[in-house]
Design a protein around this motif. Structure first.
Motif, PDB file in Angstrom:
ATOM      1  N   LYS A  13       0.821  -1.225   0.000  1.00  0.00           N
ATOM      2  CA  LYS A  13       0.000   0.000   0.000  1.00  0.00           C
ATOM      3  C   LYS A  13       0.844   1.259   0.000  1.00  0.00           C
ATOM      4  O   LYS A  13       0.438   2.303  -0.506  1.00  0.00           O
ATOM      5  CB  LYS A  13      -0.932  -0.002   1.222  1.00  0.00           C
ATOM      6  N   ASP A  14       2.032   1.157   0.623  1.00  0.00           N
ATOM      7  CA  ASP A  14       2.933   2.309   0.679  1.00  0.00           C
ATOM      8  C   ASP A  14       4.362   1.792   0.730  1.00  0.00           C
ATOM      9  O   ASP A  14       4.609   0.620   0.447  1.00  0.00           O
ATOM     10  CB  ASP A  14       2.610   3.199   1.887  1.00  0.00           C
ATOM     11  N   ASP A  15       5.300   2.631   1.112  1.00  0.00           N
ATOM     12  CA  ASP A  15       6.708   2.240   1.104  1.00  0.00           C
ATOM     13  C   ASP A  15       7.124   1.415   2.326  1.00  0.00           C
ATOM     14  O   ASP A  15       8.310   1.097   2.478  1.00  0.00           O
ATOM     15  CB  ASP A  15       7.606   3.481   0.993  1.00  0.00           C
ATOM     16  N   SER A  16       6.163   1.095   3.206  1.00  0.00           N
ATOM     17  CA  SER A  16       6.462   0.246   4.367  1.00  0.00           C
ATOM     18  C   SER A  16       6.586  -1.198   3.892  1.00  0.00           C
ATOM     19  O   SER A  16       5.641  -1.759   3.334  1.00  0.00           O
ATOM     20  CB  SER A  16       5.359   0.356   5.416  1.00  0.00           C
ATOM     21  N   LEU A  17       7.749  -1.806   4.109  1.00  0.00           N
ATOM     22  CA  LEU A  17       8.002  -3.159   3.616  1.00  0.00           C
ATOM     23  C   LEU A  17       7.418  -4.205   4.560  1.00  0.00           C
ATOM     24  O   LEU A  17       7.232  -3.979   5.747  1.00  0.00           O
ATOM     25  CB  LEU A  17       9.509  -3.377   3.449  1.00  0.00           C
ATOM     26  N   LEU A  18       7.143  -5.392   3.986  1.00  0.00           N
ATOM     27  CA  LEU A  18       6.480  -6.468   4.735  1.00  0.00           C
ATOM     28  C   LEU A  18       7.477  -7.211   5.625  1.00  0.00           C
ATOM     29  O   LEU A  18       8.532  -7.642   5.161  1.00  0.00           O
ATOM     30  CB  LEU A  18       5.838  -7.456   3.746  1.00  0.00           C
ATOM     31  N   GLU A  19       7.132  -7.348   6.892  1.00  0.00           N
ATOM     32  CA  GLU A  19       7.979  -8.106   7.820  1.00  0.00           C
ATOM     33  C   GLU A  19       7.373  -9.463   8.155  1.00  0.00           C
ATOM     34  O   GLU A  19       8.078 -10.467   8.219  1.00  0.00           O
ATOM     35  CB  GLU A  19       8.209  -7.307   9.103  1.00  0.00           C
ATOM     36  N   PHE A  20       6.053  -9.503   8.395  1.00  0.00           N
ATOM     37  CA  PHE A  20       5.388 -10.753   8.781  1.00  0.00           C
ATOM     38  C   PHE A  20       4.057 -10.848   8.051  1.00  0.00           C
ATOM     39  O   PHE A  20       3.339  -9.863   7.917  1.00  0.00           O
ATOM     40  CB  PHE A  20       5.140 -10.803  10.294  1.00  0.00           C
ATOM     41  N   TYR A  21       3.728 -12.047   7.594  1.00  0.00           N
ATOM     42  CA  TYR A  21       2.434 -12.265   6.943  1.00  0.00           C
ATOM     43  C   TYR A  21       1.392 -12.688   7.984  1.00  0.00           C
ATOM     44  O   TYR A  21       0.291 -12.168   8.031  1.00  0.00           O
ATOM     45  CB  TYR A  21       2.559 -13.346   5.865  1.00  0.00           C
ATOM     46  N   TYR A  22       1.774 -13.655   8.834  1.00  0.00           N
ATOM     47  CA  TYR A  22       0.901 -14.096   9.932  1.00  0.00           C
ATOM     48  C   TYR A  22       1.415 -13.474  11.234  1.00  0.00           C
ATOM     49  O   TYR A  22       2.627 -13.439  11.480  1.00  0.00           O
ATOM     50  CB  TYR A  22       0.919 -15.619  10.061  1.00  0.00           C
ATOM     51  N   ASP A  23       0.504 -13.026  12.071  1.00  0.00           N
ATOM     52  CA  ASP A  23       0.910 -12.383  13.326  1.00  0.00           C
ATOM     53  C   ASP A  23       1.647 -13.335  14.261  1.00  0.00           C
ATOM     54  O   ASP A  23       2.441 -12.902  15.104  1.00  0.00           O
ATOM     55  CB  ASP A  23      -0.321 -11.817  14.059  1.00  0.00           C
ATOM     56  N   ASP A  24       1.388 -14.638  14.109  1.00  0.00           N
ATOM     57  CA  ASP A  24       2.002 -15.598  15.036  1.00  0.00           C
ATOM     58  C   ASP A  24       3.253 -16.261  14.442  1.00  0.00           C
ATOM     59  O   ASP A  24       3.737 -17.258  14.957  1.00  0.00           O
ATOM     60  CB  ASP A  24       0.992 -16.672  15.440  1.00  0.00           C
ATOM     61  N   THR A  25       3.783 -15.722  13.330  1.00  0.00           N
ATOM     62  CA  THR A  25       4.983 -16.327  12.727  1.00  0.00           C
ATOM     63  C   THR A  25       6.032 -15.254  12.471  1.00  0.00           C
ATOM     64  O   THR A  25       6.139 -14.715  11.370  1.00  0.00           O
ATOM     65  CB  THR A  25       4.643 -17.045  11.402  1.00  0.00           C
ATOM     66  N   LYS A  26       6.792 -14.954  13.511  1.00  0.00           N
ATOM     67  CA  LYS A  26       7.827 -13.921  13.399  1.00  0.00           C
ATOM     68  C   LYS A  26       9.239 -14.498  13.464  1.00  0.00           C
ATOM     69  O   LYS A  26      10.213 -13.769  13.382  1.00  0.00           O
ATOM     70  CB  LYS A  26       7.631 -12.878  14.501  1.00  0.00           C
TER      71      LYS A  26
END
Length: 716
Positions: free
Chosen positions: A95-108
């Protein structure tokens, strides 16, 4: 009843959209719709029945015809310029320039990802293995988790500390115990250091000392003995414990004891863990997960520090790209044969575990891989271009008659036409008539293949997308960005590029003035930034500074070009460039990738240096096609005899020059002489790295006599 009403009723009963019912109408005779009614036609009942049958068949075809895959974004704009700079781009899925870190909240973390799979699958199969001629046996997710906890507790009982500064070595081929050992480390926040045969004695000593490794888990006595030999020489003083999967001799135990090294079977260490079972100490995203030593082509290996957050963001980005087009399911199974010591295979497995899917291991013998694949019937196939090239060559080589060859190429064109409209399937008429045996040779269940680690010919990729009838994605990256930074977009089945940036990465191109590549022209060195970029090289600030600049950009050494649709094409290599005596810059890997398209060429090494005015090459002809190729040109002999025939050499050279000219190589980029060598470059003979890249310094050393001989001739 008016025909329009009848058509509307047919449309609603068949679930057709308006445009599709108009397609149906276009197939019927051209008659005025407004005044047309069934009662106004004086047709016989048989004509009406025929008309109804035609309409029903047409409606059935419209409902059941293959649907094109709906891409997740506009395929003409797959990436977006960052801050208005067209040389720096990110995924259009964000959506913006913030890159994706986690897809599922419980898988970091990598540990979290396995725990998610455990919740999904429970007692379902996780890791598979087989003995020769036998079916696969499976270890469940529950069993793997339990074994990892007791093994990790055993490591703690032997003095390992539950923190990411604790490094544990794993020196083994791909097998279930490898994954269980890795998960044991993650269960207690320890970091893994994979080791592999082809690192060599000097590199192995360097790694053990640099990482201060005291305990190494091995598969066989032979590998453990090579480590013990270093300890006996006094060059790896910290090594104190060797844990083996397989049985070992009592003599080896006594020998190790003399050097104050304890030798244990894996079961013994697990028994110790059961007696001293500890609660898990799960890692945090910022914690180190693995130190992946890249063998490199020269110098001491560098230990890339990969965190759990790096792994989570990279895996999450692939899941994000595939959502809506390919969702990994519990029933999916991947074949594990690419080295676990490298990140490509590890990222595949983490993705499978995250969804409760299965991983089946090959027997450890690459010559039995096709038998393992037929037995396992994988749905997911990680692959490198060299293997895809072999599959391509085998398919073409198996079609001998002109009629069958013509049928194959016609069927490929028909399937490629479907691909160009976004349709991927394996149940067409052509699949049933022509491609079924090809698909059966890979188990018959393939849904997804991913190629990475080296460039692949667009011709080969397009051909195999048609013949295999499954999704084939191409990725690009390196260990330092946790495997991938670009990936094919679902629905874009064009070839000749490596996709758009993953949602976890920004990719920019920077100027290389020496090679006349400029970012303003959409060309330059590929640089990557984001949550999947590594922390640096272990205890090596100098080489870390060479790779990571002060703004956190990873400099890849590869040269890329942005295409108008926002995808990236790899066009050159910066790291191995050299100058010829007249000042021309040469990127040998680019030239080698061109020459690999020649029919008789299996492998090629291009050489030159600043004292010479031209290039020469070492070529390994393809054993499966070389003899027939030569015979078509009037040369008869065995494979080895043909390699020694100077006229055959000249024929190969002319073929390579023709392919090079067609690909746009400049005159000074064409080899002027070559040597035909009958033995393939391999990991075993030390001429390839485990990721199947050429060990350039070693190849130069092995062929120094031939290189000198070619340059001793009259200057060309």
């Amino acid at each position: 009843m008016h025909f329009q009403e009848w058509l509307r009723s047919l449309r609603s009963s068949a679930g057709l959209k308006g445009s599709e019912s108009e397609d149906l109408w276009s197939l019927l005779p051209s008659l005025p719709l407004s005044s047309f009614s069934l009662s106004s036609l004086s047709l016989s009942s048989s004509s009406l029945l025929g008309l109804g049958a035609l309409a029903s068949l047409t409606a059935y075809w419209l409902v059941t015809r293959p649907r094109p895959m709906r891409p997740p974004c506009d395929l003409q704009a797959q990436s977006v310029a960052v801050n208005g700079d067209p040389s720096c781009r990110r995924s259009a899925l964000l959506k913006d320039d913030s890159l994706l870190e986690f897809y599922y909240d419980d898988t970091k973390t990598a540990y979290d990802m396995f725990q998610r799979g455990l919740k999904i699958s429970g007692n379902g199969p996780c890791l598979g293995f087989r003995k020769p001629g036998q079916p696969y046996q499976w270890i469940s997710y529950t069993e793997v988790a339990e074994q990892a906890q007791v093994l990790g507790s055993g490591l703690l009982a032997k003095g390992c500390q539950p923190n990411p500064q604790q490094f544990v070595g794993i020196f083994a081929q791909n097998r279930p115990e490898w994954i269980i050992s890795e998960l044991a480390c993650y269960t207690y926040s320890m970091a893994v250091v994979p080791l592999y045969d082809t690192l060599g004695l000097e590199a192995m000593v360097h790694i053990l000392n640099l990482a201060e490794i005291s305990l190494v888990i091995c598969d066989r006595e032979e590998k453990a003995a090579s480590l013990l030999e270093n300890k006996e020489k006094g060059v790896t003083p910290k090594l104190s414990c060797l844990v083996l999967f397989n049985n070992f001799s009592e003599a080896f135990v006594e020998r190790a004891k003399a050097s104050e090294v304890e030798v244990l079977k894996l079961e013994q260490l697990m028994d110790l863990g059961r007696q001293n079972l500890k609660d898990p100490v799960p890692p945090q995203p910022q914690d180190l997960a693995v130190v992946c030593f890249t063998s490199g082509t020269t110098g001491k290996p560098k230990g890339a520090m990969i965190t759990h957050g790096n792994i989570a963001s990279n895996t999450s980005s692939v899941i994000k790209i595939l959502e809506g087009s390919f969702v990994i399911q519990q029933e999916d199974v991947s074949i594990s044969y690419l080295p676990l010591a490298h990140m490509f295979e590890r990222m595949i497995q983490v993705s499978m575990f995250c969804h409760g899917a299965r991983v089946g291991f090959y027997q450890g013998d690459i010559s039995l891989l096709m038998d393992d694949i037929k037995t396992l019937k994988p749905t997911f196939f990680p692959v490198v271009p060299r293997l895809l090239n072999r599959i391509y060559d085998k398919i073409l080589g198996s079609v001998t008659s002109p009629l069958r060859r013509a049928l194959l190429h016609y069927a490929v064109r028909r399937k490629q036409a479907e691909l160009s409209s976004g349709v991927v399937r394996n149940n067409s008429l052509w699949d049933k008539l022509v491609f079924n045996r090809i698909q059966a040779s890979l188990g018959g269940n393939l849904r997804f293949a991913l190629t990475a680690s080296a460039p692949i010919s667009p011709t080969v990729l397009s051909f195999l997308r048609a013949t295999l009838g499954c999704l084939i994605f191409e990725g690009y990256g390196q260990t330092e960005c946790t495997a991938g930074c670009t990936f094919s977009m679902p629905g874009d089945w064009s070839a000749g590029h490596v996709g758009a940036p993953l949602p976890c990465a920004m990719v920019k191109l920077v100027d290389i003035p020496d090679m006349k590549y400029y970012a303003k022209n959409g060309e330059g060195e590929i640089c990557i930034r984001g949550p999947s970029v590594f922390r640096g090289y272990l205890r090596d600030p100098e080489r870390t500074a060479d790779a990571l600049d002060s703004d956190g950009w990873l400099h890849s050494g590869d040269v890329g070009q942005w295409l108008p649709n926002g995808t990236l094409r790899i066009i050159d290599r910066k790291k191995h460039i050299f100058k010829l005596s007249q000042g021309e810059y040469i990127a040998p890997e680019k030239i080698e990738n061109v020459y690999m398209r020649c029919v008789p060429v299996l492998q090629v090494f291009v050489h030159g240096d600043s004292l010479q005015s031209y290039l020469i090459g070492i070529v390994v002809p393809d054993p499966e096609v070389f003899v027939d190729w030569a015979k078509e040109r009037g040369f008869v002999g065995s494979y080895e005899e043909l390699c020694q025939n100077p006229d055959v050499k000249n024929a190969v050279l002319e073929d390579m020059k023709a392919v090079g000219k067609e690909a746009g190589l400049k005159s000074f980029e064409q080899v002027k002489d070559l040597h035909l060598h009958p033995e393939t470059f391999s990991v075993a003979n030390g001429l390839l790295t485990p990721t199947l890249k050429s060990r350039r310094a070693d190849i130069r050393r092995v062929f120094q006599e031939q290189i000198s001989s070619m340059y001793s001739k009259t200057a060309i």
